[in-house]
Design a protein around this motif. Structure first.
Motif, mmCIF file in Angstrom:
data_model
loop_
_atom_site.group_PDB
_atom_site.id
_atom_site.type_symbol
_atom_site.label_atom_id
_atom_site.label_comp_id
_atom_site.label_asym_id
_atom_site.label_seq_id
_atom_site.Cartn_x
_atom_site.Cartn_y
_atom_site.Cartn_z
ATOM 1 N N LYS A 77 -15.199 6.519 -23.833
ATOM 2 C CA LYS A 77 -15.555 7.868 -24.613
ATOM 3 C C LYS A 77 -14.527 8.838 -24.227
ATOM 4 C CE LYS A 77 -20.409 6.943 -24.867
ATOM 5 N NZ LYS A 77 -21.917 7.218 -24.891
ATOM 6 N N ASP A 78 -14.880 10.152 -24.035
ATOM 7 C CA ASP A 78 -14.071 11.172 -24.025
ATOM 8 C C ASP A 78 -13.495 11.415 -22.568
ATOM 9 O OD1 ASP A 78 -14.315 11.565 -26.704
ATOM 10 O OD2 ASP A 78 -15.723 12.828 -26.438
ATOM 11 N N GLU A 79 -13.628 10.327 -21.678
ATOM 12 C CA GLU A 79 -13.377 10.531 -20.213
ATOM 13 C C GLU A 79 -12.458 9.369 -19.591
ATOM 14 O OE1 GLU A 79 -15.761 11.430 -16.369
ATOM 15 O OE2 GLU A 79 -16.874 10.876 -18.177
ATOM 16 N N VAL A 80 -11.199 9.842 -18.987
ATOM 17 C CA VAL A 80 -10.507 8.889 -18.064
ATOM 18 C C VAL A 80 -10.433 9.313 -16.814
ATOM 19 C CG1 VAL A 80 -8.275 8.053 -18.039
ATOM 20 C CG2 VAL A 80 -9.177 8.835 -20.347
ATOM 21 N N ASN A 81 -10.867 8.287 -16.001
ATOM 22 C CA ASN A 81 -10.824 8.532 -14.442
ATOM 23 C C ASN A 81 -9.911 7.533 -13.780
ATOM 24 O OD1 ASN A 81 -12.924 10.579 -14.026
ATOM 25 N ND2 ASN A 81 -14.460 9.152 -15.120
ATOM 26 N N MET A 82 -9.360 7.742 -12.685
ATOM 27 C CA MET A 82 -8.616 6.760 -11.825
ATOM 28 C C MET A 82 -9.183 6.867 -10.479
ATOM 29 S SD MET A 82 -4.786 6.986 -10.645
ATOM 30 C CE MET A 82 -3.845 6.508 -12.445
ATOM 31 N N PHE A 83 -9.643 5.841 -10.038
ATOM 32 C CA PHE A 83 -10.219 5.663 -8.786
ATOM 33 C C PHE A 83 -9.377 5.003 -7.777
ATOM 34 C CE2 PHE A 83 -13.536 5.701 -11.659
ATOM 35 C CZ PHE A 83 -14.233 6.664 -11.289
ATOM 36 N N LEU A 84 -9.075 5.372 -6.279
ATOM 37 C CA LEU A 84 -8.292 4.795 -5.775
ATOM 38 C C LEU A 84 -9.095 4.177 -4.544
ATOM 39 C CD1 LEU A 84 -6.175 8.248 -5.284
ATOM 40 C CD2 LEU A 84 -5.705 6.288 -6.837
ATOM 41 N N TYR A 85 -8.568 2.897 -4.013
ATOM 42 C CA TYR A 85 -9.248 2.087 -2.851
ATOM 43 C C TYR A 85 -8.380 1.931 -1.768
ATOM 44 C CZ TYR A 85 -12.297 1.456 -6.834
ATOM 45 O OH TYR A 85 -13.129 1.728 -7.946
ATOM 46 N N ASN A 86 -8.797 1.811 -0.595
ATOM 47 C CA ASN A 86 -8.064 1.410 0.366
ATOM 48 C C ASN A 86 -8.360 0.011 0.819
ATOM 49 O OD1 ASN A 86 -10.493 1.697 1.688
ATOM 50 N ND2 ASN A 86 -10.040 3.036 3.220
ATOM 51 N N GLY A 131 -11.079 8.009 -3.398
ATOM 52 C CA GLY A 131 -10.709 9.149 -4.063
ATOM 53 C C GLY A 131 -10.642 9.061 -5.443
ATOM 54 N N ASP A 132 -10.471 10.000 -6.339
ATOM 55 C CA ASP A 132 -10.403 9.929 -7.786
ATOM 56 C C ASP A 132 -9.611 11.058 -8.428
ATOM 57 O OD1 ASP A 132 -12.711 11.931 -8.995
ATOM 58 O OD2 ASP A 132 -13.481 10.886 -7.239
ATOM 59 N N PRO A 134 0.891 -1.420 0.211
ATOM 60 C CA PRO A 134 -0.123 0.070 0.083
ATOM 61 C C PRO A 134 0.792 1.180 0.080
ATOM 62 C CG PRO A 134 -0.854 -1.636 1.571
ATOM 63 C CD PRO A 134 0.334 -2.127 1.044
ATOM 64 N N ILE A 135 0.383 2.340 -0.806
ATOM 65 C CA ILE A 135 1.154 3.609 -0.770
ATOM 66 C C ILE A 135 0.089 4.579 0.027
ATOM 67 C CG2 ILE A 135 2.188 5.254 -2.161
ATOM 68 C CD1 ILE A 135 3.071 2.932 -3.997
ATOM 69 N N ASN A 136 0.480 5.320 0.923
ATOM 70 C CA ASN A 136 -0.632 6.191 1.571
ATOM 71 C C ASN A 136 -1.937 5.531 1.724
ATOM 72 O OD1 ASN A 136 1.592 8.070 1.682
ATOM 73 N ND2 ASN A 136 1.134 8.774 -0.324
ATOM 74 N N ASP A 137 -2.051 4.618 2.095
ATOM 75 C CA ASP A 137 -3.360 3.617 2.545
ATOM 76 C C ASP A 137 -4.119 3.041 1.026
ATOM 77 O OD1 ASP A 137 -2.845 3.700 5.293
ATOM 78 O OD2 ASP A 137 -3.949 5.373 5.337
ATOM 79 N N ILE A 138 -3.333 3.448 -0.041
ATOM 80 C CA ILE A 138 -4.240 3.209 -1.101
ATOM 81 C C ILE A 138 -3.467 1.611 -1.450
ATOM 82 C CG2 ILE A 138 -4.176 3.452 -3.735
ATOM 83 C CD1 ILE A 138 -5.549 5.651 -1.793
ATOM 84 N N LYS A 139 -4.623 0.608 -1.952
ATOM 85 C CA LYS A 139 -4.226 -0.706 -1.971
ATOM 86 C C LYS A 139 -4.665 -1.071 -3.252
ATOM 87 C CE LYS A 139 -4.790 -2.122 2.754
ATOM 88 N NZ LYS A 139 -5.571 -2.879 3.740
ATOM 89 N N LYS A 140 -5.398 -0.439 -4.068
ATOM 90 C CA LYS A 140 -5.989 -0.735 -5.481
ATOM 91 C C LYS A 140 -6.173 0.527 -6.036
ATOM 92 C CE LYS A 140 -10.476 -2.336 -6.025
ATOM 93 N NZ LYS A 140 -11.321 -3.326 -6.351
#
Length: 79
Positions: free
Chosen positions: A23-32, A41-42, A10-16
């Motif tokens: 389409k025209d949107e790219v998102n990154m989602f963070l999971y603990n 977070g995203d 984990p990095i700063n409590d992020i595990k996944k």
């Protein structure tokens, strides 16, 4: 396209981390957790390359190791 990776350490409590490119949107989602739960977070990006570069900079500990992404189907309409 959706893909996720479970971090070895984990990095700063992020595990996944999940990247979603629809389409025209790219998102990154963070999971603990590595479980299938809402994100904590995203981030939004204009391109998939920007999201992957951000992942490499912030979450990849070894620059020489290729991330083992797991690809999952996109959600169906109204899902």
């Amino acid at each position: 396209m959706r893909k996720y990776i479970i971090l070895d350490m984990p990095i700063n409590d992020i595990k996944k981390v999940m990247i979603v490119d629809i389409k025209d949107e790219v998102n990154m989602f963070l999971y603990n957790t590595s479980d299938d739960v809402p994100s904590i977070g995203d981030y939004s990006f204009e391109t998939l390359q920007e999201a992957e570069d951000f992942f490499s900079k912030e979450f990849s500990k070894e620059k020489d190791i290729i991330a083992s992404w797991i690809y999952v189907p996109n959600p169906t309409k109204d899902c």
